[in-house]
Design an enzyme around this catalytic site. Structure first.
Site, PDB file in Angstrom:
ATOM      1  N   ASP A   1       1.604  -8.073   1.822  1.00  0.00           N
ATOM      2  CA  ASP A   1       1.649  -6.603   1.720  1.00  0.00           C
ATOM      3  C   ASP A   1       3.086  -6.106   1.536  1.00  0.00           C
ATOM      4  O   ASP A   1       3.660  -5.461   2.408  1.00  0.00           O
ATOM      5  CB  ASP A   1       1.008  -6.002   2.981  1.00  0.00           C
ATOM      6  CG  ASP A   1       0.528  -4.572   2.735  1.00  0.00           C
ATOM      7  OD1 ASP A   1       1.053  -3.930   1.811  1.00  0.00           O
ATOM      8  OD2 ASP A   1      -0.347  -4.119   3.478  1.00  0.00           O
TER       9      ASP A   1
ATOM     10  N   HIS B   1       0.816  -1.214   0.000  1.00  0.00           N
ATOM     11  CA  HIS B   1       0.000   0.000   0.000  1.00  0.00           C
ATOM     12  C   HIS B   1       0.850   1.264   0.000  1.00  0.00           C
ATOM     13  O   HIS B   1       0.358   2.338  -0.304  1.00  0.00           O
ATOM     14  CB  HIS B   1      -1.050  -0.006   1.126  1.00  0.00           C
ATOM     15  CG  HIS B   1      -0.534   0.098   2.517  1.00  0.00           C
ATOM     16  ND1 HIS B   1      -0.176  -0.993   3.277  1.00  0.00           N
ATOM     17  CD2 HIS B   1      -0.347   1.166   3.323  1.00  0.00           C
ATOM     18  CE1 HIS B   1       0.200  -0.593   4.471  1.00  0.00           C
ATOM     19  NE2 HIS B   1       0.104   0.712   4.538  1.00  0.00           N
TER      20      HIS B   1
ATOM     21  N   SER C   1       4.064   1.791   8.605  1.00  0.00           N
ATOM     22  CA  SER C   1       3.811   0.894   7.473  1.00  0.00           C
ATOM     23  C   SER C   1       5.078   0.685   6.660  1.00  0.00           C
ATOM     24  O   SER C   1       5.712   1.660   6.249  1.00  0.00           O
ATOM     25  CB  SER C   1       2.762   1.510   6.544  1.00  0.00           C
ATOM     26  OG  SER C   1       1.491   1.123   6.927  1.00  0.00           O
TER      27      SER C   1
END
Lengths: 735, 735
Positions: B230, B94, B665
């Site tokens: 991810d 992402h 992240s």
């Protein structure tokens, strides 16, 4: 929750058959709803090694009342058990729900706040409730099959079997006080006669608040982890002579031959559990044709129609508290049915049962055709069953809507009952349809009287409207002609036609009036038809289609009673081993071990929940609204005999690998010594398709721990009288 | 997922302060986002016992580039790390999403199908993407505080601090190629200057299909168990001279001082994990007043407005595939924000933080008032903070709607930027608002150019409509007067007024035209205002209120920069121990252990998920649509160096007790030897309120296992080039 099984309208045919023993059982470890006389044939050494301290006779013997089975009670939809010498019965909260509903008013809502009788004089009558105690059973296969004439066609076969069963039952019940049933096993491979004492004065002793007994409600229903105190107490009363009697102040508590002792030993992981109860219906021997019909048509359509009916009733309930009380039971029942059907669809799909059944059937057919003798005996069985299912599809949607009209509108159902009654009563008893034989008339009468407690006319109007609109949308080749004639022939806007029709219909019926309704109960057909009641007129208009369907169903049933035994016989010869018959509301035994499970990757469910979990879920808002008294008791740190050592908390619910289904609700679950450790009240969501196929990895039954029941009796309700009556197992009373 | 942190509009003020060491740390085992130079003050013996094989310097030293911190990259919202000597960067899927979005068209949708550059020449540019590498940091507290004049009021205080920070940053960046930040720690108790190398040619190397990198999508977002691959790879490029440069064909891969080795040792339960990253924002030292405002007003209103905006964009996306691509990022971002805010509300409520903060504050006040010296130093702090929050409530709803107008309508936001730009650029650089200083203009320019890729005019129209309708419903004392004058004064139907207004507005703007928009970028204010563009007119009408709010906010910020340090000082003197400052997008270190958790009674989450869990969840329908190549690879039973011994399967994601938040992240998670074992991409739902309070029992960070990344590289994408570049850690290549 396990759905209650409704048995009134179509009394179940019943029997015992044990397939000649092969080698080792080919069923999974804990699969199997064994007939009582199959118990001695189970592997006793294995059971003993797992912790069984009883002989088979100590479990199943009902002849002299020494077996545990004599303590097990059938409530007609739920199972229960005696837990005192004075006829005290423990079962699930939801099994006592109708009794609580009957005794509730908007001002005094026992469902909501619970009830505890201060003494025996205040135990509440519940007309229409029965408690059945098994007295014995015998194989009547020869007698039943001998009644079928040589060369009978399928309809004749159905009628012959139904006729001989009615005669056997009538003879069995001739002495009075007994309720007898003949049950077909394996679809008719054998037939067993069951004799049950029919106790008809059953009273409500204690039901906890809904915030305990239905904690989690429809949200948690079928789910684990669960925190539901799903218990209630009833008591069986009989006349002063000890025999079953109608309700009377003078009745005395029934003294059962056997009652269960409460375990004070707790429960350990992997320990043996025993289950005795009345599982209602499984479909483990059904063919791929049945799976396909269920998965693709019946369940999805049921889910849709139930969803719409629930939504409609909820709207009505919001509008008035009186309607809310009256609709509560129906909504609960339908919600449960809907979630069950959804679980079935999910389970059937995820287990790919249809594909595996097809594969198995192809292999079976190959095996059958490999031998000319087998081919002659079994070669036509599967194709014939397939043809039957295929033919039934032609009118499936029409018949579903028709059934839902009667299922949802109580007034239409009553009108139909009154019409049928007047017609059937004109016949000799043994020639009537089973539901209308003399033995069933008291129940029919109670049902019609009791209706007052659950009938809300605006709600009835609203759900019938829904179903008529459904009927308006049926395809051209599946129309309900009577409705087309009455409503849709003119071709106007269906919604308007339905509303106009219903306004007239509900203005022209008096069936909601108890006196009027009951005045027709004993009336001859001419009077019922001549009453001019608009609802009866509607039922009359629909009668020809209903009767035609009934005739068709008899033919199908006759054919299946011929084919299914052959199919099971073929399966058994192919597979070997010992087979249990599908559940059919006869008493069954099974065993399993206390065990959690892994519902999906990286998630592990522990086998026991705890009181702190109740507090964790409690929001104060239904269905997570524990009563204040429970919250206060939960927060006291007083030393407690109910604590489980492994979690250092009061246990609430637990899991075991027990094979159960609807009808098992309230069943006693016992340890290896036969002591009561919990009450079965549900299965897990992942196991719902276990009615079709038992999956030992995921199938679990959910029980309320008897220690949680007693913690509630002691700390929340201070029910010393009941605790004492059950022998004060946790030694909490002052002496 | 951890939300990306937007830092452009309001550059974060930054510093290092270590409270004089008390006795043992009073924080929980794995709580703490430690400043790099706090690492030596942590209990080294304990860390060593838990498995740390590194000295503090081997972790934090950035001066000579020998510390792990030199391998850590800030992407401006996400964290990442170097994994090869040639500037290869690994981060989350992402975090590379904007680069993939930029390079996608409806015909060639890289988000959907993924991308792997066949060689370096085919790595895709992503204008506007930066990679920042920490070169060093120093305490500048004295310098900052010395700039505040004696007796300055709160506004003057704000301006003085902002002014000196701008000067420090300008001086720091004077040599070029550096990006500098001054960060306030503990709300202004200390200030730290960070120097980062600013690499501005960052290219997309590999992003897996969305059915791998965003498997589970918004449904699984924040949830465990998780099965999300991810990850994505970028590469940093510099000019041939080794210095940062704008994109050019002639650029060469950046050679970092340090890159991380990939672990081939697997992961064990309870083993030590290290985390380095840029956590964005925590509120652990906020008062009960802040908790109340967030829990009762801000989060619930955000949830409502985000929900409506998402719904509106989704409707637009359904209508056209082009809109779907353009809205994808915004929908994802807003969905994430909404779920985050919901988790915050749930977490704040269930942890009763408001009550406990109030209790703690009452005790603190008692302690403060027990001593006259303390009372004089700290007695007014809490009441003053309370008064500020109370005053802010007066216009809370109005300001929220105003913010959402700019947040959701890109064209209005652009109009505002152009106006502001023209006004600010007229001033000397050091007197401008930070976002409009010369150093930030290239980013502003990129943002406005890049807009084309994510601007769908009908969607913009639809969301602005939503917010104008919200404005029409504001209470009388919180109206946005400019909108009343333009739209609602006549008192007509607000919906009609809004539609008429918007039709004119969108017919009269050309800002969607890139050439027109960029032509105003360098234009003087007179030209921008004089352009007559209708969107600029609307921004102009709203400007006075925005400016008044800005002035008010400066005063509040000034007051809080005076009060918060005092509050933290009081807390520290009261409690003792070593305190870490709240997260503020500066690099932090923390450690934790690999561990599952128990989300609720009787449910246990295992710490690792597996490839069979991906198959279990896969439905073929987004967001559970694994690409065919993955499904095929997953079903082959080839022996695999990626298998985890404890589950005998390829591991996918895992949990550790690491303290993280948005901005983390993509952060590297390392074993005790500093080898890369996973990429942090999320926190669990139960921990969302950990931004306010760290709960060691329930707080977990979620990582993708580096073995799953390599399994995908090897078995799904056959990315031999990348595997070789990272040293072939699992020895799968032919040599």
């Amino acid at each position: 929750m396990r759905p209650a099984i409704c048995r009134l309208a179509a009394p179940v045919l019943i029997a015992v058959f044990v397939v000649a023993l092969g080698a080792a059982p080919n069923v999974g470890a804990d699969e199997g709803m064994w007939l009582l006389d199959q118990i001695p044939k189970l592997d006793q050494a294995k059971l003993k090694a797992e912790g069984l301290e009883l002989t088979p006779e100590q479990i199943w013997n009902t002849a002299d009342g020494t077996g545990l089975a004599s303590a097990v009670v059938w409530l007609g939809g739920c199972t229960a058990s005696f837990v005192s010498p004075d006829g005290l019965i423990v079962t699930n909260h939801h099994c006592a729900f109708p009794a609580a509903q009957y005794n509730s008013t908007p001002e005094n809502n026992l469902i909501d706040k619970g009830f505890l009788a201060s003494d025996r004089d205040h135990e509440l009558p519940s007309p229409g409730s029965h408690a059945y105690v098994l007295e014995g059973f015998e194989d009547v296969t020869q007698k039943v099959l001998a009644a079928v004439p040589e060369g009978a066609d399928d309809t004749a076969r159905f009628k012959a079997v139904e006729g001989v069963i009615k005669r056997i039952v009538k003879q069995c019940e001739a002495g009075g006080n007994l309720r007898c049933r003949v049950a077909a096993m394996w679809g008719g491979l054998s037939y067993v006669l069951y004799r049950q004492l029919d106790i008809r004065d059953v009273r409500l002793v204690h039901i906890p608040a809904e915030g305990i007994g239905n904690f989690g409600g429809d949200i948690d229903n079928w789910m684990w982890p669960r925190h539901d105190g799903d218990y209630a107490f009833l008591r069986a009363y009989v006349g002063p002579d000890g025999k079953p009697a109608d309700y009377s102040k003078n009745n005395v508590p029934f003294r059962p031959k056997r009652y269960l002792r409460i375990s004070d030993r707790g429960i350990a992981r992997d320990s043996l559990t025993l289950l005795l109860g009345y599982p209602g219906r499984t479909m483990r021997y059904r063919t791929s044709f049945a799976v396909q019909e269920a998965e693709e048509i019946r369940y999805p359509e049921n889910i849709r129609l139930l969803g719409e009916a629930i939504h409609t009733l909820e709207q009505q309930s919001k509008a008035s508290p009186a309607a809310a009380i009256k609709n509560a039971s129906a909504i609960k029942y339908m919600n449960n049915g809907m979630k069950n059907n959804q679980g079935m669809v999910d389970g059937l799909r995820s287990s790919h049962l249809l594909e595996s059944k097809r594969r198995d059937e192809a292999e079976l057919m190959k095996w059958i055709q490999a031998d000319p003798v087998r081919a002659a005996r079994f070669g036509r069985v599967l194709p014939e069953i397939g043809a039957i299912y295929k033919a039934e599809l032609a009118n499936a949607r029409r018949d579903l809507v028709l059934r839902f009209m009667y299922r949802t509108s109580r007034l239409l159902s009553v009108a139909n009952t009154l019409l049928k009654l007047s017609e059937q009563r004109a016949k000799p008893d043994l020639e009537r349809e089973p539901g209308y034989m003399e033995r069933n008339l008291p129940r029919q009468r109670h049902r019609l009287m009791r209706l007052q407690r659950s009938l809300d006319v605006p709600s009835d109007h609203a759900v019938l409207r829904l179903m008529l609109l459904e009927a308006s949308k049926l395809p051209a080749d599946q129309r309900i002609e009577a409705l087309d004639d009455l409503l849709f022939k003119a071709g106007g806007d269906p919604a308007k036609e339905v509303d106009t029709f219903l306004d007239t219909l509900y203005a022209g019926t008096r069936l909601q009036d108890e006196d009027f309704r009951m005045s027709l109960f004993d009336a001859p057909r001419a009077d019922v038809v001549g009453s001019g009641d608009s609802m009866i007129k509607l039922a009359l208009a629909l009668e020809p289609l209903r009767e035609a369907n009934r005739t068709r169903e008899q033919r199908v049933e006759g054919a299946l009673s011929r084919l299914r035994p052959l199919y099971v016989q073929a399966l058994h010869e192919y597979r070997g081993g010992i087979l249990y018959p599908d559940a059919n509301s006869t008493m069954r035994f099974n065993y399993g071990t206390v065990s959690g499970y892994q519902p999906r990757d990286a998630v592990r469910y522990f086998w026991m929940t705890s009181l702190h979990g109740v507090l964790e879920k409690d929001t104060g808002v239904p269905p997570f609204n524990s009563p204040q008294a429970l919250l206060e008791a939960a927060r006291t740190t007083e030393p407690s005999p109910y604590l489980d050592n492994s979690i250092k908390d009061v246990p609430v619910d637990f899991l075991a690998t027990l094979d159960s289904t609807g009808g098992n609700s309230g069943s006693p679950v016992m340890n290896g010594a036969g002591e009561l450790i919990g009450l079965l009240f549900d299965g897990n969501y992942e196991s719902m398709a276990s009615d079709w196929r038992f999956d030992p990895v995921l199938t679990r039954s959910i029980m309320v721990d008897i220690r949680y029941v007693f913690w509630n009796l002691d700390r929340v309700y201070h029910a010393d009288r009941l605790i004492r009556e059950m022998g004060d197992p946790f030694r909490t009373l002052q002496h």
